[in-house]
Design a protein around this motif. Structure first.
Motif, PDB file in Angstrom:
ATOM      1  N   ALA A  98       0.934  -1.225  -0.065  1.00  0.00           N
ATOM      2  CA  ALA A  98       0.019   0.151  -0.151  1.00  0.00           C
ATOM      3  C   ALA A  98       0.862   1.453  -0.172  1.00  0.00           C
ATOM      4  N   CYS A  99       1.992   1.332   0.781  1.00  0.00           N
ATOM      5  CA  CYS A  99       2.705   2.346   0.898  1.00  0.00           C
ATOM      6  C   CYS A  99       3.678   2.644  -0.370  1.00  0.00           C
ATOM      7  N   ALA A 100       4.097   1.340  -1.129  1.00  0.00           N
ATOM      8  CA  ALA A 100       4.873   1.511  -2.298  1.00  0.00           C
ATOM      9  C   ALA A 100       3.890   2.048  -3.340  1.00  0.00           C
ATOM     10  N   LEU A 101       2.614   1.952  -3.303  1.00  0.00           N
ATOM     11  CA  LEU A 101       1.673   2.597  -4.331  1.00  0.00           C
ATOM     12  C   LEU A 101       1.755   3.812  -4.228  1.00  0.00           C
ATOM     13  N   VAL A 102       1.735   4.398  -2.886  1.00  0.00           N
ATOM     14  CA  VAL A 102       1.634   5.865  -2.662  1.00  0.00           C
ATOM     15  C   VAL A 102       3.000   6.587  -2.994  1.00  0.00           C
ATOM     16  N   SER A 103       4.023   6.116  -2.750  1.00  0.00           N
ATOM     17  CA  SER A 103       5.261   6.390  -2.864  1.00  0.00           C
ATOM     18  C   SER A 103       5.614   6.558  -4.462  1.00  0.00           C
ATOM     19  N   HIS A 104       4.965   5.631  -5.324  1.00  0.00           N
ATOM     20  CA  HIS A 104       5.102   5.654  -6.897  1.00  0.00           C
ATOM     21  C   HIS A 104       4.362   6.687  -7.453  1.00  0.00           C
ATOM     22  N   ARG A 105       3.156   7.108  -6.865  1.00  0.00           N
ATOM     23  CA  ARG A 105       2.367   8.066  -7.291  1.00  0.00           C
ATOM     24  C   ARG A 105       3.107   9.540  -6.942  1.00  0.00           C
ATOM     25  N   GLU A 106       3.768   9.656  -5.930  1.00  0.00           N
ATOM     26  CA  GLU A 106       4.364  10.786  -5.416  1.00  0.00           C
ATOM     27  C   GLU A 106       5.683  11.219  -6.419  1.00  0.00           C
ATOM     28  N   ALA A 107       6.390  10.096  -6.838  1.00  0.00           N
ATOM     29  CA  ALA A 107       7.595  10.123  -7.680  1.00  0.00           C
ATOM     30  C   ALA A 107       7.178  10.969  -8.763  1.00  0.00           C
ATOM     31  N   GLU A 108       6.080  11.048  -9.241  1.00  0.00           N
ATOM     32  CA  GLU A 108       5.611  11.689 -10.562  1.00  0.00           C
ATOM     33  C   GLU A 108       5.724  13.191 -10.251  1.00  0.00           C
ATOM     34  N   PHE A 109       5.331  13.602  -8.748  1.00  0.00           N
ATOM     35  CA  PHE A 109       5.266  14.970  -8.424  1.00  0.00           C
ATOM     36  C   PHE A 109       6.788  15.420  -8.275  1.00  0.00           C
ATOM     37  N   TYR A 110       7.660  14.649  -7.691  1.00  0.00           N
ATOM     38  CA  TYR A 110       9.052  15.062  -7.710  1.00  0.00           C
ATOM     39  C   TYR A 110       9.655  15.002  -9.073  1.00  0.00           C
ATOM     40  N   ASP A 111       9.408  14.015 -10.123  1.00  0.00           N
ATOM     41  CA  ASP A 111      10.261  14.078 -11.234  1.00  0.00           C
ATOM     42  C   ASP A 111       9.631  15.198 -12.286  1.00  0.00           C
ATOM     43  N   LYS A 112       8.331  15.394 -12.318  1.00  0.00           N
ATOM     44  CA  LYS A 112       7.856  16.296 -13.267  1.00  0.00           C
ATOM     45  C   LYS A 112       7.256  17.449 -12.673  1.00  0.00           C
ATOM     46  N   GLN A 113       6.267  17.368 -11.935  1.00  0.00           N
ATOM     47  CA  GLN A 113       5.269  18.564 -11.403  1.00  0.00           C
ATOM     48  C   GLN A 113       6.383  19.631 -10.493  1.00  0.00           C
ATOM     49  N   LEU A 114       7.341  19.047  -9.712  1.00  0.00           N
ATOM     50  CA  LEU A 114       7.957  20.078  -8.931  1.00  0.00           C
ATOM     51  C   LEU A 114       8.972  20.894  -9.950  1.00  0.00           C
ATOM     52  N   LYS A 115       9.630  20.231 -11.057  1.00  0.00           N
ATOM     53  CA  LYS A 115      10.180  20.804 -11.867  1.00  0.00           C
ATOM     54  C   LYS A 115       9.418  22.093 -12.715  1.00  0.00           C
ATOM     55  N   VAL A 116       8.128  21.886 -12.900  1.00  0.00           N
ATOM     56  CA  VAL A 116       7.204  22.921 -13.503  1.00  0.00           C
ATOM     57  C   VAL A 116       7.109  24.137 -12.228  1.00  0.00           C
ATOM     58  N   LEU A 117       6.988  23.758 -11.205  1.00  0.00           N
ATOM     59  CA  LEU A 117       6.789  24.751 -10.095  1.00  0.00           C
ATOM     60  C   LEU A 117       7.994  25.589  -9.872  1.00  0.00           C
ATOM     61  N   LEU A 118       9.174  24.935  -9.854  1.00  0.00           N
ATOM     62  CA  LEU A 118      10.362  25.706  -9.859  1.00  0.00           C
ATOM     63  C   LEU A 118      10.806  26.494 -11.217  1.00  0.00           C
ATOM     64  N   SER A 119      10.001  26.395 -12.222  1.00  0.00           N
ATOM     65  CA  SER A 119      10.561  27.130 -13.372  1.00  0.00           C
ATOM     66  C   SER A 119       9.482  28.187 -13.357  1.00  0.00           C
ATOM     67  N   GLY A 120       8.306  28.095 -12.910  1.00  0.00           N
ATOM     68  CA  GLY A 120       7.313  29.016 -12.702  1.00  0.00           C
ATOM     69  C   GLY A 120       6.593  29.626 -13.894  1.00  0.00           C
ATOM     70  N   ALA A 121       5.801  30.455 -13.820  1.00  0.00           N
ATOM     71  CA  ALA A 121       5.031  30.868 -14.983  1.00  0.00           C
ATOM     72  C   ALA A 121       4.287  31.983 -14.778  1.00  0.00           C
ATOM     73  N   THR A 122       3.716  32.613 -15.866  1.00  0.00           N
ATOM     74  CA  THR A 122       3.375  34.050 -16.030  1.00  0.00           C
ATOM     75  C   THR A 122       1.747  34.118 -15.593  1.00  0.00           C
ATOM     76  N   PHE A 123       1.288  35.012 -14.750  1.00  0.00           N
ATOM     77  CA  PHE A 123      -0.161  35.302 -14.163  1.00  0.00           C
ATOM     78  C   PHE A 123      -0.413  36.395 -14.054  1.00  0.00           C
ATOM     79  N   LEU A 124      -2.064  36.832 -14.114  1.00  0.00           N
ATOM     80  CA  LEU A 124      -2.422  37.933 -13.594  1.00  0.00           C
ATOM     81  C   LEU A 124      -2.955  37.903 -12.370  1.00  0.00           C
ATOM     82  N   VAL A 125      -2.085  38.342 -11.392  1.00  0.00           N
ATOM     83  CA  VAL A 125      -2.192  38.265  -9.926  1.00  0.00           C
ATOM     84  C   VAL A 125      -2.967  39.331  -9.306  1.00  0.00           C
ATOM     85  N   THR A 126      -4.040  38.954  -8.411  1.00  0.00           N
ATOM     86  CA  THR A 126      -4.912  39.787  -7.738  1.00  0.00           C
ATOM     87  C   THR A 126      -4.596  39.677  -6.198  1.00  0.00           C
ATOM     88  N   PHE A 127      -4.161  40.736  -5.517  1.00  0.00           N
ATOM     89  CA  PHE A 127      -4.023  40.504  -3.830  1.00  0.00           C
ATOM     90  C   PHE A 127      -5.014  40.971  -3.081  1.00  0.00           C
TER      91      PHE A 127
END
Length: 233
Positions: A98-127
């Protein structure tokens, strides 16, 4: 001088635990908010049988602890060695199915999505309640602790202080499944009790910049789920 101080502050060290080698921050309080602490192991005397298949432990059927949940299993139920980056393990570690399945799913975040977050993107930002959005680049800091927003002004939001995340979506084209086009975040500033709202909206164009913004929003949605899980531990 300032960069040297920052390097020491964000430095890491190699430590050995009963579960294996871990590369952890020099200063625990400055670690990534996505990191999970190692669980305590269920004491051997409290688990005479496998906690999955109920096999009795003996000289032949050996006992193993899952490095993610700390429970006791036989070799058949805890044979997988899987990377566990959320606990900073250097090498793959033994985990139950069960834990191995969760860790495999999290690996996608570290291998792909984290890189996207670190690279950044342009938005219209409202505070807050401001009616005038500002074009800003939003990205995750290298130590994963802050959202950095840069435009005509500069803002830093500590990830650990984000209390709520809501994805804003639209169907495009008509009849298609909704996709993220924006995000609303609620957060508090250090030393302040009031909650501030931040809204990020992808710019209305068909350029690569918009596609990058949509990918960033999807990655941030996953990061918010991991952050919530970290708080539940």
């Amino acid at each position: 001088m300032a960069s040297g101080v920052a390097a020491r502050r964000d430095g890491k060290k190699l430590v050995r635990s009963p579960s294996g080698l871990r590369m952890v921050p020099e200063h625990r309080a400055l670690g990534s908010p996505f990191v999970l602490e190692e669980p305590p192991w269920v004491p051997d005397k409290e688990c005479p049988r496998c906690m999955q298949c109920d096999a009795k432990f003996d000289f032949i059927t050996r006992k193993h602890h899952c490095r993610r949940c700390g429970r006791c299993f036989c070799d058949r139920c805890c044979s997988q060695k899987v990377p566990l980056r959320r606990m900073c393990f250097v090498d793959p570690v033994r985990q139950c199915a069960a834990c191995a399945l969760v860790s495999h799913r999290e690996a996608e975040f570290y291998d792909k999505q984290l890189k996207v977050l670190l690279s950044g993107a342009t938005f219209l930002v409202t505070f807050g309640n401001s009616e005038k959005p500002e074009t800003m680049v939003c990205r995750l800091s290298g130590n994963q602790r802050y959202l950095l927003l840069d435009g005509d002004s500069h803002r830093e939001i500590e990830i650990a202080h984000v209390s709520a995340v809501r994805t804003l979506a639209e169907g495009f084209p008509p009849g298609a499944s909704a996709r993220a086009t924006g995000m609303s975040l609620q957060y508090t500033m250090p030393g302040e009790a009031c909650v501030t709202q931040l809204k990020l909206m992808a710019k209305e164009d068909s350029s690569a910049s918009r596609r990058q913004a949509v990918a960033w929003l999807a990655a941030m949605h996953k990061a918010a789920k991991l952050l919530h899980e970290s708080r539940e531990q």
